[in-house]
Design a protein around this motif. Structure first.
Motif, mmCIF file in Angstrom:
data_model
loop_
_atom_site.group_PDB
_atom_site.id
_atom_site.type_symbol
_atom_site.label_atom_id
_atom_site.label_comp_id
_atom_site.label_asym_id
_atom_site.label_seq_id
_atom_site.Cartn_x
_atom_site.Cartn_y
_atom_site.Cartn_z
ATOM 1 N N LEU A 92 51.553 16.758 19.569
ATOM 2 C CA LEU A 92 50.568 16.141 20.462
ATOM 3 C C LEU A 92 50.297 17.025 21.676
ATOM 4 O O LEU A 92 49.157 17.105 22.153
ATOM 5 C CB LEU A 92 51.058 14.763 20.912
ATOM 6 C CG LEU A 92 51.098 13.679 19.836
ATOM 7 C CD1 LEU A 92 51.675 12.388 20.415
ATOM 8 C CD2 LEU A 92 49.707 13.424 19.254
ATOM 9 N N TYR A 93 51.326 17.668 22.175
ATOM 10 C CA TYR A 93 51.124 18.565 23.310
ATOM 11 C C TYR A 93 50.140 19.674 22.953
ATOM 12 O O TYR A 93 49.168 19.927 23.688
ATOM 13 C CB TYR A 93 52.464 19.161 23.746
ATOM 14 C CG TYR A 93 52.339 20.231 24.809
ATOM 15 C CD1 TYR A 93 52.026 19.889 26.116
ATOM 16 C CD2 TYR A 93 52.523 21.574 24.489
ATOM 17 C CE1 TYR A 93 51.900 20.873 27.101
ATOM 18 C CE2 TYR A 93 52.405 22.561 25.460
ATOM 19 C CZ TYR A 93 52.087 22.201 26.766
ATOM 20 O OH TYR A 93 51.956 23.174 27.723
ATOM 21 N N PRO A 273 49.833 7.264 24.939
ATOM 22 C CA PRO A 273 48.375 7.398 24.877
ATOM 23 C C PRO A 273 47.717 7.399 26.254
ATOM 24 O O PRO A 273 46.725 8.116 26.459
ATOM 25 C CB PRO A 273 47.933 6.183 24.047
ATOM 26 C CG PRO A 273 49.064 5.236 24.084
ATOM 27 C CD PRO A 273 50.298 6.065 24.200
ATOM 28 N N ILE A 274 48.248 6.628 27.206
ATOM 29 C CA ILE A 274 47.676 6.649 28.557
ATOM 30 C C ILE A 274 47.804 8.048 29.156
ATOM 31 O O ILE A 274 46.849 8.595 29.731
ATOM 32 C CB ILE A 274 48.368 5.605 29.459
ATOM 33 C CG1 ILE A 274 48.037 4.196 28.986
ATOM 34 C CG2 ILE A 274 47.932 5.785 30.916
ATOM 35 C CD1 ILE A 274 48.825 3.106 29.701
ATOM 36 N N TYR A 275 48.972 8.641 28.991
ATOM 37 C CA TYR A 275 49.208 9.974 29.547
ATOM 38 C C TYR A 275 48.294 11.014 28.912
ATOM 39 O O TYR A 275 47.755 11.896 29.596
ATOM 40 C CB TYR A 275 50.676 10.358 29.339
ATOM 41 C CG TYR A 275 51.081 11.630 30.028
ATOM 42 C CD1 TYR A 275 51.327 11.651 31.400
ATOM 43 C CD2 TYR A 275 51.229 12.806 29.314
ATOM 44 C CE1 TYR A 275 51.696 12.823 32.042
ATOM 45 C CE2 TYR A 275 51.606 13.984 29.947
ATOM 46 C CZ TYR A 275 51.838 13.988 31.310
ATOM 47 O OH TYR A 275 52.200 15.156 31.949
ATOM 48 N N VAL A 319 40.726 3.792 23.752
ATOM 49 C CA VAL A 319 40.704 4.947 22.840
ATOM 50 C C VAL A 319 41.875 4.866 21.873
ATOM 51 O O VAL A 319 41.723 5.120 20.664
ATOM 52 C CB VAL A 319 40.749 6.264 23.648
ATOM 53 C CG1 VAL A 319 40.979 7.459 22.720
ATOM 54 C CG2 VAL A 319 39.450 6.440 24.429
ATOM 55 N N TYR A 320 43.030 4.489 22.383
ATOM 56 C CA TYR A 320 44.192 4.363 21.509
ATOM 57 C C TYR A 320 43.978 3.282 20.452
ATOM 58 O O TYR A 320 44.289 3.483 19.270
ATOM 59 C CB TYR A 320 45.436 4.040 22.341
ATOM 60 C CG TYR A 320 46.644 3.751 21.481
ATOM 61 C CD1 TYR A 320 47.295 4.773 20.799
ATOM 62 C CD2 TYR A 320 47.116 2.447 21.340
ATOM 63 C CE1 TYR A 320 48.391 4.513 19.997
ATOM 64 C CE2 TYR A 320 48.208 2.181 20.543
ATOM 65 C CZ TYR A 320 48.844 3.215 19.870
ATOM 66 O OH TYR A 320 49.919 2.942 19.062
ATOM 67 N N VAL A 329 45.611 12.099 15.595
ATOM 68 C CA VAL A 329 45.121 11.855 16.949
ATOM 69 C C VAL A 329 46.275 11.466 17.869
ATOM 70 O O VAL A 329 46.522 12.111 18.890
ATOM 71 C CB VAL A 329 44.023 10.772 16.959
ATOM 72 C CG1 VAL A 329 43.539 10.523 18.393
ATOM 73 C CG2 VAL A 329 42.852 11.189 16.080
ATOM 74 N N PHE A 330 46.982 10.418 17.522
ATOM 75 C CA PHE A 330 48.172 10.006 18.279
ATOM 76 C C PHE A 330 49.442 10.086 17.432
ATOM 77 O O PHE A 330 50.519 9.695 17.888
ATOM 78 C CB PHE A 330 48.000 8.586 18.813
ATOM 79 C CG PHE A 330 46.913 8.454 19.842
ATOM 80 C CD1 PHE A 330 47.108 8.907 21.136
ATOM 81 C CD2 PHE A 330 45.692 7.896 19.506
ATOM 82 C CE1 PHE A 330 46.110 8.795 22.090
ATOM 83 C CE2 PHE A 330 44.682 7.777 20.455
ATOM 84 C CZ PHE A 330 44.895 8.228 21.751
ATOM 85 N N THR A 331 49.306 10.547 16.233
ATOM 86 C CA THR A 331 50.435 10.741 15.322
ATOM 87 C C THR A 331 50.310 12.116 14.685
ATOM 88 O O THR A 331 49.269 12.770 14.793
ATOM 89 C CB THR A 331 50.436 9.674 14.214
ATOM 90 O OG1 THR A 331 49.201 9.775 13.466
ATOM 91 C CG2 THR A 331 50.561 8.276 14.796
#
Length: 354
Positions: A92-93, A273-275, A319-320, A329-331
């Motif tokens: 993710l980074y 996800p907020i971060y 968005v999440y 995207v988040f995974t």
């Protein structure tokens, strides 16, 4: 994937106060960036000089809570720790640094310092960490350090990392990059692994008067530190940050006992996800304001960071919710990257139930 899926032990419910503490921390991080970007275009009002006052609060609390949640993970063999906890964060980074860099390059400059990003940021993201996303890069590094030192005596670990915090906090060691912040905050992550059980035993004893006393002491010390320009004096930032963690935990415990503040717990269970998302609308909004030559009365400008903070959090959650199920995207895009073999899963379940 929410933070609960990343950090919580499999099958073990998370204490509400932990998520409340993380909710407080992520809200302050978002507010910090809201003030920072609006101040860059001259529209932060009276919030601009107040922003540094919470510098000792946000990240020490964030890393301490992350350390509490990492305590069981460092018992795993390193390859399991990497697949279960670190691979997602590193993926993710890299992906979100690339996305944010391209997004910032497409925006008009925010402020007088030239371009908002550089193409070289895509190449140096692991050498010169992103100023917006360095936290999720720090976590795998901190997990690795915690795993390597898991059999050391805690006092040795605390002495070494405490010394690093003092050296970076007083700018005796200084790189002008997020490595400085990592040097300051590693001690809080590792301390939480050691102190987590002791903190949990004290939680039921906390009362409102404890919160009032701690907040009063912390606020007084911060004002003295700022007024006397003591931030670079060795040990000052470390001591004030320790006070901040105590305040954050005590406030979180008290708030977690009141259903009215359950929304803070929800925020704390979605910090990842907020971060990742929150700075995108902020930078776009700041660029639009600057390009449009917008000016605002002082009172409106002072309230604007608070409004932008709330809007950015809501947008990040939206968005999440829309893209959480989209692989990559988040995974991680390939589930097998983080899946453990059945034998490792059975071993972990046995350990959890023991």
């Amino acid at each position: 994937m929410t933070d609960s899926a990343v950090f919580a032990a499999r099958g073990t419910p998370r204490e509400a106060w932990i998520d409340v503490a993380k909710g407080i921390a992520i809200t302050l991080v978002v507010l910090y960036h809201a003030v920072m970007y609006l101040d860059a275009v001259g529209l932060a009002g009276a919030m601009a000089p107040l922003n540094p006052l919470l510098d000792t609060f946000r990240m020490p609390l964030f890393f301490f809570m992350s350390g509490i949640l990492a305590a069981k993970a460092i018992r795993l063999p390193y390859w399991e720790l990497f697949r279960k906890r670190m691979s997602l964060l590193l993926y993710l980074y890299a992906v979100w640094v690339a996305a944010q860099t391209l997004f910032l390059l497409a925006l008009p400059p925010i402020g007088p310092d030239g371009p908002n990003a550089r193409w070289t940021d895509l190449v140096t993201l692991f050498i010169r960490p992103s100023s917006n996303l360095w936290f999720i890069y720090a976590l795998p590094i901190f997990l690795t350090v915690a795993w390597l030192t898991r059999r050391w005596h805690p006092l040795i670990v605390m002495s070494i990392t405490g010394a690093l915090a003092v050296l970076f906090g007083s700018q005796i060691l200084h790189t002008a990059t997020p490595w400085d912040k990592m040097g300051r905050y590693l001690v809080f992550f590792l301390a939480a692994i050691w102190l987590g059980p002791r903190v949990r035993r004290l939680i039921p004893r906390l009362r409102l008067w404890h919160v009032a006393v701690l907040c009063g002491v912390y606020g007084s010390v911060v004002l003295i530190m700022v007024k006397q320009s003591l931030t670079r004096v060795p040990f000052v930032l470390l001591v004030v940050s320790i006070l901040a963690v105590l305040v954050g935990i005590s406030v979180a415990v008290v708030l977690s006992r009141t259903p009215l503040f359950d929304f803070v717990r929800v925020l704390g269970s979605h910090t990842l996800p907020i971060y990742l998302v929150h700075t995108l609308p902020m930078t776009a909004f700041a660029a639009i304001l600057l390009a449009g030559g917008v000016t605002l009365p002082e009172g409106v400008a002072t309230a604007l960071p608070l409004l932008l903070c709330g809007a950015a959090i809501l947008l990040a959650l939206a968005v999440y919710r829309r893209f959480a199920a989209v692989p990559g995207v988040f995974t991680v895009p390939v589930t097998s990257w983080v899946a453990l073999p059945s034998r490792a899963v059975r071993a972990e379940q046995t350990e959890t139930s023991a």
